[in-house]
Motif scaffolding. Structure first.
Motif, short mmCIF file in Angstrom:
data_model
loop_
_atom_site.label_atom_id
_atom_site.label_comp_id
_atom_site.label_asym_id
_atom_site.label_seq_id
_atom_site.Cartn_x
_atom_site.Cartn_y
_atom_site.Cartn_z
N LEU A 35 57.30 5.57 -41.22
CA LEU A 35 55.97 6.13 -41.31
C LEU A 35 55.44 6.50 -39.93
O LEU A 35 55.94 6.02 -38.91
N CYS A 36 54.39 7.32 -39.91
CA CYS A 36 53.72 7.67 -38.66
C CYS A 36 53.24 6.40 -37.98
O CYS A 36 52.69 5.51 -38.62
N GLY A 37 53.48 6.32 -36.67
CA GLY A 37 53.01 5.17 -35.91
C GLY A 37 53.87 3.94 -36.02
O GLY A 37 53.49 2.87 -35.52
N SER A 38 55.06 4.05 -36.62
CA SER A 38 55.91 2.87 -36.78
C SER A 38 56.77 2.56 -35.56
O SER A 38 57.41 1.52 -35.50
N GLY A 39 56.81 3.49 -34.57
CA GLY A 39 57.53 3.20 -33.33
C GLY A 39 58.83 3.95 -33.14
O GLY A 39 59.60 3.61 -32.25
N LYS A 40 59.11 4.95 -33.96
CA LYS A 40 60.37 5.69 -33.84
C LYS A 40 60.49 6.38 -32.48
O LYS A 40 61.50 6.23 -31.80
N SER A 41 59.46 7.12 -32.08
CA SER A 41 59.49 7.82 -30.79
C SER A 41 59.52 6.84 -29.63
O SER A 41 60.22 7.06 -28.64
N THR A 42 58.80 5.75 -29.74
CA THR A 42 58.77 4.74 -28.68
C THR A 42 60.15 4.11 -28.51
O THR A 42 60.62 3.92 -27.38
N LEU A 43 60.82 3.80 -29.61
CA LEU A 43 62.18 3.24 -29.53
C LEU A 43 63.13 4.24 -28.90
O LEU A 43 63.92 3.90 -28.02
N GLY A 44 63.05 5.51 -29.32
CA GLY A 44 63.90 6.55 -28.74
C GLY A 44 63.69 6.69 -27.25
O GLY A 44 64.63 6.79 -26.47
N LYS A 45 62.44 6.70 -26.82
CA LYS A 45 62.10 6.83 -25.40
C LYS A 45 62.64 5.63 -24.61
O LYS A 45 63.17 5.77 -23.51
N THR A 46 62.52 4.45 -25.19
CA THR A 46 62.97 3.23 -24.51
C THR A 46 64.48 3.21 -24.33
O THR A 46 64.98 2.93 -23.24
N ILE A 47 65.24 3.53 -25.38
CA ILE A 47 66.70 3.50 -25.24
C ILE A 47 67.20 4.64 -24.37
O ILE A 47 68.22 4.50 -23.71
N ARG A 48 66.49 5.76 -24.32
CA ARG A 48 66.89 6.85 -23.43
C ARG A 48 66.72 6.45 -21.98
O ARG A 48 67.53 6.78 -21.12
N LYS A 49 65.67 5.70 -21.67
CA LYS A 49 65.40 5.31 -20.28
C LYS A 49 66.17 4.06 -19.85
O LYS A 49 66.61 3.97 -18.71
N LYS A 50 66.34 3.09 -20.75
CA LYS A 50 66.92 1.80 -20.37
C LYS A 50 68.33 1.58 -20.88
O LYS A 50 69.01 0.64 -20.49
N GLY A 51 68.78 2.40 -21.82
CA GLY A 51 70.08 2.17 -22.44
C GLY A 51 69.92 1.31 -23.67
O GLY A 51 68.82 0.92 -24.05
N PHE A 52 71.05 1.01 -24.29
CA PHE A 52 71.03 0.25 -25.53
C PHE A 52 72.33 -0.52 -25.66
O PHE A 52 73.41 0.08 -25.64
N GLY A 53 72.26 -1.83 -25.74
CA GLY A 53 73.46 -2.65 -25.91
C GLY A 53 74.48 -2.35 -24.85
O GLY A 53 74.24 -2.49 -23.66
N ASN A 54 75.66 -1.88 -25.27
CA ASN A 54 76.76 -1.56 -24.36
C ASN A 54 76.70 -0.13 -23.83
O ASN A 54 77.62 0.31 -23.18
N PHE A 55 75.64 0.60 -24.13
CA PHE A 55 75.56 2.02 -23.79
C PHE A 55 74.54 2.26 -22.69
O PHE A 55 73.39 1.85 -22.79
N ALA A 56 74.99 2.94 -21.64
CA ALA A 56 74.13 3.27 -20.50
C ALA A 56 73.20 4.43 -20.88
O ALA A 56 73.52 5.21 -21.78
N PRO A 57 72.08 4.57 -20.18
CA PRO A 57 71.14 5.65 -20.50
C PRO A 57 71.76 7.05 -20.47
O PRO A 57 71.40 7.90 -21.28
N TYR A 58 72.72 7.30 -19.54
CA TYR A 58 73.31 8.63 -19.46
C TYR A 58 74.21 8.95 -20.65
O TYR A 58 74.60 10.09 -20.85
N GLN A 59 74.54 7.97 -21.47
CA GLN A 59 75.37 8.19 -22.66
C GLN A 59 74.54 8.48 -23.90
O GLN A 59 75.10 8.69 -24.96
N ILE A 60 73.23 8.51 -23.76
CA ILE A 60 72.34 8.63 -24.92
C ILE A 60 71.49 9.89 -24.80
O ILE A 60 70.94 10.18 -23.74
#
Length: 91
Positions: A35-60
């Protein structure tokens, strides 16, 4: 259906799924819905800047509102994608 106790368990499970899938396939697309405001864009922005698990930011790459964002160390280009008009006349 698996129920997660906290966010870290969910993200760890998603990380493991990504690792296993990338052993068999060259790329992986993860889609987020909610739903709107549930944090989808925020999560995407966070993993793009910080990476995710075993994946570096440049891989996302993150696509949000038809804009693809990449993290290429110094510059973070944003590429706009305008989808073609899908309405066509039938003659």
């Amino acid at each position: 259906m698996k129920i997660y106790q906290n966010r870290s368990q969910l993200l760890e499970q998603l990380n493991q799924i990504c690792i296993q899938t990338l052993k068999e396939k060259p790329r992986l697309i993860v889609a987020l819905t909610g739903l709107c405001g549930s944090g989808k864009s925020t999560l995407g922005k966070t993993i793009r800047k910080k990476g995710f698990g075993n994946f570096a930011p440049y891989q996302i790459a993150v696509i949000d509102d038809n804009v693809m964002s990449l993290n290429l160390f110094i510059a973070r280009p944003k590429i706009r994608n305008t989808p073609p008009n899908t309405i066509s006349k039938i003659i």
